[in-house]
Enzyme design. Structure first.
Site: not given
Ligand code: UT7
Length: 335
Positions: A114, A262, A292
């Protein structure tokens, strides 16, 4: 002493629009979750066989070259940033040299995911500042769609990434008060595996594994991201590296006309906007349309901002990135 100045910008994205609803048909996800957590509404995926990382980079480069007013044969050097090269080796830099039909100039491939475009313009800037080269083509291009786990197992990553390319021409600028004032690069390999694609590689998962094993449960061939951990690090490093760039040039946040971050997550961009007290029109976001696109995200966003007249002569433009490595960086530009 010289500075380098961005004299031409271009981008290319494939026509194929993939909406959040489209993804919900192939995995357990939904439009609401994706919009709320990331801001993404749709992204582009290549049609297989029609575009590659290199072909998209070349299309973006042709626009940037034309807008810069230079002849393609005036390009002295190529820098290509990607995490998704067409081939394992050689990298796409040489393919661009071939496909643009230019002379045997040097071609450098930059990884850094990135942060790849910021690293790329930093390298180009040093070559121009030293007087070695006059015009450098810097490309950021990615094809993610062909390498993602499109099952529910991969949903935390696969809904986020999109395909596309952006390019810039950096040219010699004699007025050192203009152009790229400074760039700032960092890394922290301690967290390398928190956002990574482990295989194929020559380390833990060899290329021959693909041929020999074909294990359907092996996730090491798909990108992995520890989302929350990456998020927490991103907001800290984005802020630090923007502050570092401003301080280096004796500038304040109030001097910023346009921040092009980014496009990792709209929530990250909004956090940074608030932290630096910037208005909505001082931060350019397009993650809603493209997701992204890693190394391509800044040059695509910068090109759009420029096309819309949001980046003008004399403006202070700040680029900032954070991603896999971890790597992060910023560029402070007097347009
Ligand atoms: O470009 C390089 C740098 N990248 C970044 O800076 C990205 C940084 N991270 C993020 O943007 C966020 O952490 C994400 C968008 C990737 C994820 O969001 P989050 O709010 O951190 O969600 P999470 O990973 O904690 O997941 C929460 C819940 C989980 O379910 P449980 O365990 O709470 O039941 C996941 O399984 O959301 C679930 N989940 C989804 N649900 C529906 C994960 N992906 C999905 C999805 N659709 N696509």
């Amino acid at each position: 002493m010289y500075n380098s100045k961005i004299t031409g910008l271009g981008y290319y994205v494939p026509d194929n629009v993939v909406t959040n609803d489209d993804l919900s048909k192939v995995m357990d996800t939904n439009d609401e979750w994706i919009r709320e957590r990331t801001g993404i509404e749709e992204r582009r995926h290549i049609i297989k066989g029609e575009d590659t990382t290199t072909s998209m980079g070349v299309k973006a480069a042709k626009i940037a070259i034309e807008r810069s007013g230079i002849d393609k044969n005036d390009i002295d050097f190529i820098v290509f940033a990607t995490l998704s090269p067409d081939y394992y080796f050689p990298g796409p830099g040489v393919l661009v040299q071939r496909d643009l039909g230019i002379g045997t100039v040097g071609a450098l491939d930059v990884r850094n995911q990135c942060s790849g475009f910021v690293y790329g313009i930093s390298v180009a800037d040093q070559y121009i500042k030293s007087g070695m080269y006059k015009n450098i083509l810097v490309i950021g291009s990615e094809v993610h769609s062909t390498g993602l786990d499109m099952s529910t197992r991969g949903r935390g990553v696969s809904v986020i990434f999109g395909d596309g390319a952006g390019a810039a021409i950096l040219s010699r600028e004699e007025d050192t008060a203009k152009g790229i004032l400074s760039t700032h690069l960092h890394s922290e390999g301690q967290h390398a595996e928190e956002l990574a694609l482990i295989a194929p590689g020559m380390g833990k998962r060899w290329v021959t594994d693909i041929i020999d094993e074909k294990d359907p449960n092996d996730e090491s061939y798909f990108p992995y991201m520890n989302g929350q951990f990456v998020f927490k690090n991103a907001v800290v490093r984005f802020s630090e590296v923007i502050k570092e760039g401003l301080a280096k040039n004796n500038l304040e946040a109030t001097d910023i006309n346009m921040l092009v971050p980014h496009q990792a997550n709209l929530r990250i961009a909004q956090f940074i906007q608030k932290k630096f007290g910037l208005e909505d029109e001082q931060v350019y976001n397009n993650i809603m349309k493209y997701g992204n696109t890693t190394a391509a995200s800044i040059p695509i966003a910068l090109t759009e901002a420029w096309e819309q007249g949001k980046v003008k002569e004399g403006d202070l433009v700040v680029l900032a990135a954070f991603g896999s490595g971890f790597t992060w960086g910023s560029a402070i530009i007097k347009w």
